[in-house]
Design an enzyme around this catalytic site. Structure first.
Site, PDB file in Angstrom:
ATOM      1  N   HIS A 134      52.060  65.374  18.838  1.00  0.00           N
ATOM      2  CA  HIS A 134      50.719  65.713  19.295  1.00  0.00           C
ATOM      3  C   HIS A 134      49.735  64.627  18.866  1.00  0.00           C
ATOM      4  O   HIS A 134      50.033  63.797  18.014  1.00  0.00           O
ATOM      5  CB  HIS A 134      50.225  67.006  18.618  1.00  0.00           C
ATOM      6  CG  HIS A 134      51.011  68.220  18.912  1.00  0.00           C
ATOM      7  ND1 HIS A 134      50.667  69.097  19.910  1.00  0.00           N
ATOM      8  CD2 HIS A 134      52.112  68.739  18.320  1.00  0.00           C
ATOM      9  CE1 HIS A 134      51.522  70.113  19.924  1.00  0.00           C
ATOM     10  NE2 HIS A 134      52.416  69.909  18.952  1.00  0.00           N
ATOM     11  N   TYR A 186      49.857  72.228  13.291  1.00  0.00           N
ATOM     12  CA  TYR A 186      51.007  71.342  13.129  1.00  0.00           C
ATOM     13  C   TYR A 186      51.601  71.494  11.735  1.00  0.00           C
ATOM     14  O   TYR A 186      50.933  71.952  10.802  1.00  0.00           O
ATOM     15  CB  TYR A 186      50.598  69.867  13.302  1.00  0.00           C
ATOM     16  CG  TYR A 186      49.580  69.627  14.382  1.00  0.00           C
ATOM     17  CD1 TYR A 186      49.896  69.851  15.724  1.00  0.00           C
ATOM     18  CD2 TYR A 186      48.294  69.194  14.075  1.00  0.00           C
ATOM     19  CE1 TYR A 186      48.951  69.648  16.721  1.00  0.00           C
ATOM     20  CE2 TYR A 186      47.350  68.982  15.065  1.00  0.00           C
ATOM     21  CZ  TYR A 186      47.685  69.220  16.386  1.00  0.00           C
ATOM     22  OH  TYR A 186      46.754  69.017  17.364  1.00  0.00           O
ATOM     23  N   HIS A 236      53.540  67.053  23.580  1.00  0.00           N
ATOM     24  CA  HIS A 236      52.962  68.343  23.952  1.00  0.00           C
ATOM     25  C   HIS A 236      52.812  68.457  25.469  1.00  0.00           C
ATOM     26  O   HIS A 236      53.140  69.472  26.063  1.00  0.00           O
ATOM     27  CB  HIS A 236      51.603  68.477  23.250  1.00  0.00           C
ATOM     28  CG  HIS A 236      50.923  69.782  23.457  1.00  0.00           C
ATOM     29  ND1 HIS A 236      49.714  70.064  22.885  1.00  0.00           N
ATOM     30  CD2 HIS A 236      51.256  70.883  24.169  1.00  0.00           C
ATOM     31  CE1 HIS A 236      49.333  71.291  23.234  1.00  0.00           C
ATOM     32  NE2 HIS A 236      50.255  71.798  24.024  1.00  0.00           N
ATOM     33  N   LYS A 241      47.071  69.359  29.323  1.00  0.00           N
ATOM     34  CA  LYS A 241      46.398  68.371  28.479  1.00  0.00           C
ATOM     35  C   LYS A 241      47.162  67.060  28.471  1.00  0.00           C
ATOM     36  O   LYS A 241      48.352  67.037  28.764  1.00  0.00           O
ATOM     37  CB  LYS A 241      46.272  68.812  27.030  1.00  0.00           C
ATOM     38  CG  LYS A 241      46.435  70.219  26.712  1.00  0.00           C
ATOM     39  CD  LYS A 241      46.367  70.481  25.227  1.00  0.00           C
ATOM     40  CE  LYS A 241      45.776  71.839  25.024  1.00  0.00           C
ATOM     41  NZ  LYS A 241      45.511  72.161  23.674  1.00  0.00           N
ATOM     42  N   CYS A 286      47.709  65.378  25.723  1.00  0.00           N
ATOM     43  CA  CYS A 286      48.273  65.283  24.376  1.00  0.00           C
ATOM     44  C   CYS A 286      49.764  64.926  24.412  1.00  0.00           C
ATOM     45  O   CYS A 286      50.511  65.575  25.122  1.00  0.00           O
ATOM     46  CB  CYS A 286      48.065  66.618  23.662  1.00  0.00           C
ATOM     47  SG  CYS A 286      48.761  66.714  22.013  1.00  0.00           S
TER      48      CYS A 286
END
Length: 141
Positions: free
Chosen positions: A10, A38, A114, A122, A124
């Site tokens: 991430h 995380y 991710h 997203k 990410c």
């Protein structure tokens, strides 16, 4: 020990100089999370900050957390808030080191970003994890 199917990379979607304390505070106070997003956070200089034991479930990817370990570098956006790979050399080195360590423990786990999960919209972690690994560490794929 819980089964781990994914090792997820991430970004924090913050400026690279954001502090781990500010990120943790945001999760608790704004998002209302009891657990961190995380297991590991990687600071701009490459320092790896453990946030949660791997035996516990974090809030990394909705629907996949019970079988995932999550790591994130601090950064991932430009000055205007748009996705950008802001990883420093130290962060890249630490990400690789951590991925090798995790892959040793979770041999069958798939490493991915991710954004590579179904339904995620997203950017990410603001770079293509699998393409990067093909270049720098194909043994992890």
């Amino acid at each position: 020990m819980r089964r781990i199917d994914y090792i997820v990379v991430h970004c924090t979607a913050t400026q690279p100089n954001a502090s781990p304390e500010a990120i943790l505070r945001y999760w608790r106070q704004v998002l209302g999370w009891k657990s961190p997003g995380y297991h590991y956070l990687i600071k701009k200089g490459g320092e790896i900050v453990p946030l949660l034991p791997e035996s516990e479930v974090s809030n990394g990817v909705k629907g996949y957390n019970s079988h995932s370990v999550h790591l994130s570098y601090i950064g991932g956006i430009d000055g205007k808030g748009f996705p950008k790979d802001t990883r420093t050399a130290g962060q890249k080195e630490s990400i690789l080191c951590l991925l090798h360590s995790l892959k040793t423990r979770y041999k069958n786990a798939k490493i991915q970003g991710h954004r590579d999960f179904p339904g995620v919209t997203k950017a990410c972690p603001s770079f293509d994890v699998r393409a990067w690994l093909k270049e720098v560490a194909p043994d992890l794929l």
